[in-house]
Design a protein around this motif. Structure first.
Motif, PDB file in Angstrom:
ATOM      1  N   PHE A   1      -0.695   9.927  23.301  1.00  0.00           N
ATOM      2  CA  PHE A   1      -0.391  10.704  24.243  1.00  0.00           C
ATOM      3  C   PHE A   1       1.037  10.893  24.366  1.00  0.00           C
ATOM      4  CE2 PHE A   1      -4.537  10.037  25.869  1.00  0.00           C
ATOM      5  CZ  PHE A   1      -4.953  11.537  26.319  1.00  0.00           C
ATOM      6  N   ALA A   2       2.007   9.942  24.335  1.00  0.00           N
ATOM      7  CA  ALA A   2       3.376   9.918  24.196  1.00  0.00           C
ATOM      8  C   ALA A   2       3.921  10.851  22.703  1.00  0.00           C
ATOM      9  CB  ALA A   2       3.977   8.454  24.039  1.00  0.00           C
ATOM     10  N   GLY A   3       3.046  10.578  21.597  1.00  0.00           N
ATOM     11  CA  GLY A   3       3.516  11.420  20.650  1.00  0.00           C
ATOM     12  C   GLY A   3       3.234  13.102  20.705  1.00  0.00           C
ATOM     13  N   ILE A   4       1.989  13.142  21.257  1.00  0.00           N
ATOM     14  CA  ILE A   4       1.501  14.491  21.504  1.00  0.00           C
ATOM     15  C   ILE A   4       2.453  15.424  22.512  1.00  0.00           C
ATOM     16  CG2 ILE A   4      -0.090  16.169  22.541  1.00  0.00           C
ATOM     17  CD1 ILE A   4      -2.347  14.000  21.678  1.00  0.00           C
ATOM     18  N   ILE A   5       3.134  14.551  23.522  1.00  0.00           N
ATOM     19  CA  ILE A   5       3.872  15.220  24.601  1.00  0.00           C
ATOM     20  C   ILE A   5       5.128  15.592  23.705  1.00  0.00           C
ATOM     21  CG2 ILE A   5       5.343  14.761  26.806  1.00  0.00           C
ATOM     22  CD1 ILE A   5       2.690  13.389  27.715  1.00  0.00           C
ATOM     23  N   ALA A   6       5.632  14.404  23.225  1.00  0.00           N
ATOM     24  CA  ALA A   6       6.954  14.630  22.325  1.00  0.00           C
ATOM     25  C   ALA A   6       7.141  15.785  21.281  1.00  0.00           C
ATOM     26  CB  ALA A   6       7.341  13.180  21.617  1.00  0.00           C
ATOM     27  N   VAL A   7       6.108  15.813  20.562  1.00  0.00           N
ATOM     28  CA  VAL A   7       5.959  17.008  19.742  1.00  0.00           C
ATOM     29  C   VAL A   7       5.719  18.420  20.596  1.00  0.00           C
ATOM     30  CG1 VAL A   7       4.472  18.187  18.137  1.00  0.00           C
ATOM     31  CG2 VAL A   7       4.641  15.632  18.169  1.00  0.00           C
ATOM     32  N   MET A   8       5.094  18.493  21.670  1.00  0.00           N
ATOM     33  CA  MET A   8       5.042  19.592  22.572  1.00  0.00           C
ATOM     34  C   MET A   8       6.352  20.025  23.176  1.00  0.00           C
ATOM     35  SD  MET A   8       1.543  19.178  24.487  1.00  0.00           S
ATOM     36  CE  MET A   8       1.562  20.484  25.368  1.00  0.00           C
ATOM     37  N   VAL A   9       7.132  18.988  23.424  1.00  0.00           N
ATOM     38  CA  VAL A   9       8.663  19.253  23.852  1.00  0.00           C
ATOM     39  C   VAL A   9       9.629  19.542  22.874  1.00  0.00           C
ATOM     40  CG1 VAL A   9      10.555  18.067  25.038  1.00  0.00           C
ATOM     41  CG2 VAL A   9       8.220  17.703  25.996  1.00  0.00           C
TER      42      VAL A   9
END
Length: 277
Positions: A17-25
């Motif tokens: 989830f942290a990776g997905i959020i980082a990519v989205m940001v």
């Protein structure tokens, strides 16, 4: 499922989830960099190019050819640095007086500072403009320093940090013969490094990105700040998205550099006042 397996699964889910959020940001930032490196024709290509096939710096070259663009960077940098230094110095002195120097009406003064946080800045623009016009202080970059000699939020933030510093340290220094200025600069200020670093970033960002106040007080184009010059790009160059993205990227570089320099103390400063010693 064993406890170790649950911990591993929890860690995997967390990092996923942290990776997905980082990519989205990071997607908007990546798109901004990519667009700034495209030619004007490549902007309208179908299908859309995530990576420019022929990267070019033409947008940046044209950007610095705009009248007063380079000067606006210097103006914004000068304002941001001087206002940040002034705010850190005067806010820390006020916070020191409110926490370590006992005087009558101390709490009343602090309550007055907190009340200032409830006043919207926008409603003060008209009286500020009238006063500064009568004092012939408009169209002067140094005028903005006056607005940062007093900052209620900065005083509140530093006061919370100084309250965690035990008074015994100050009392011991006084017994040893140290004066208030020496205690302030050699004991209190070094212990507030994290709070000062966090406040420096917030203050620098606030001044660097400020648009309304410079728009009200600066009518001379040669003294315009970077946000004012960039706002003009959306009119005259509204269809040249590579130019606007290049301008936006230039505007965030100083903030990124500042954050990289003080990121070690930024996390500490964000927890100011969470524990009182």
């Amino acid at each position: 499922m064993t406890s170790n397996a649950k911990k591993i699964l929890g860690a995997l889910v967390y990092w996923l989830f942290a990776g997905i959020i980082a990519v989205m940001v990071c997607i908007p930032f990546f798109w901004m960099v990519s667009t700034s490196l495209k030619s004007r024709g490549a902007l309208m290509s179908i299908p859309m190019e995530w990576l420019p096939k022929e990267p070019t710096l033409d947008a940046y070259q044209k950007l610095f050819e705009i009248p007063f663009f380079a000067k606006s960077i210097f103006n914004s940098l000068y304002m941001a640095v001087t206002c940040t230094v002034a705010q850190l110095l005067f806010a820390s002195m006020a916070a020191f007086a409110l926490t370590k120097i006992r005087f009558k009406g101390q709490n009343a003064v602090f309550s007055l500072y907190i009340t200032a946080l409830m006043i919207p800045v926008q409603i003060t623009f008209i009286p500020i403009f009238i006063i500064l016009t009568r004092m012939n202080l408009t169209n002067n970059l140094n005028t903005f320093i006056l607005f940062h000699l007093f900052n209620a939020f900065a005083i509140f933030m530093l006061r919370q940090r100084m309250m965690t510093i035990h008074n015994a340290m100050v009392e011991a220094a006084l017994i040893d013969g140290a004066g208030w200025w020496r205690i302030f600069f050699q004991i209190i200020m070094p212990l507030c490094g994290g709070a000062l670093a966090t406040l420096a970033i917030l203050s620098f960002m606030s001044v660097w990105n400020d648009y309304l106040l410079p728009l009200v007080l600066l009518s001379d184009r040669a003294k315009a700040t970077l946000p004012i010059i960039l706002s003009g790009l959306s009119g005259q160059y509204q269809n040249q998205f590579n130019l606007m993205m290049a301008g936006a990227l230039v505007s965030i570089i100083p903030i990124l550099i500042l954050y990289v320099c003080v990121q070690g103390q930024f996390k500490e400063g964000m927890t100011v006042g969470s524990v009182k010693g």
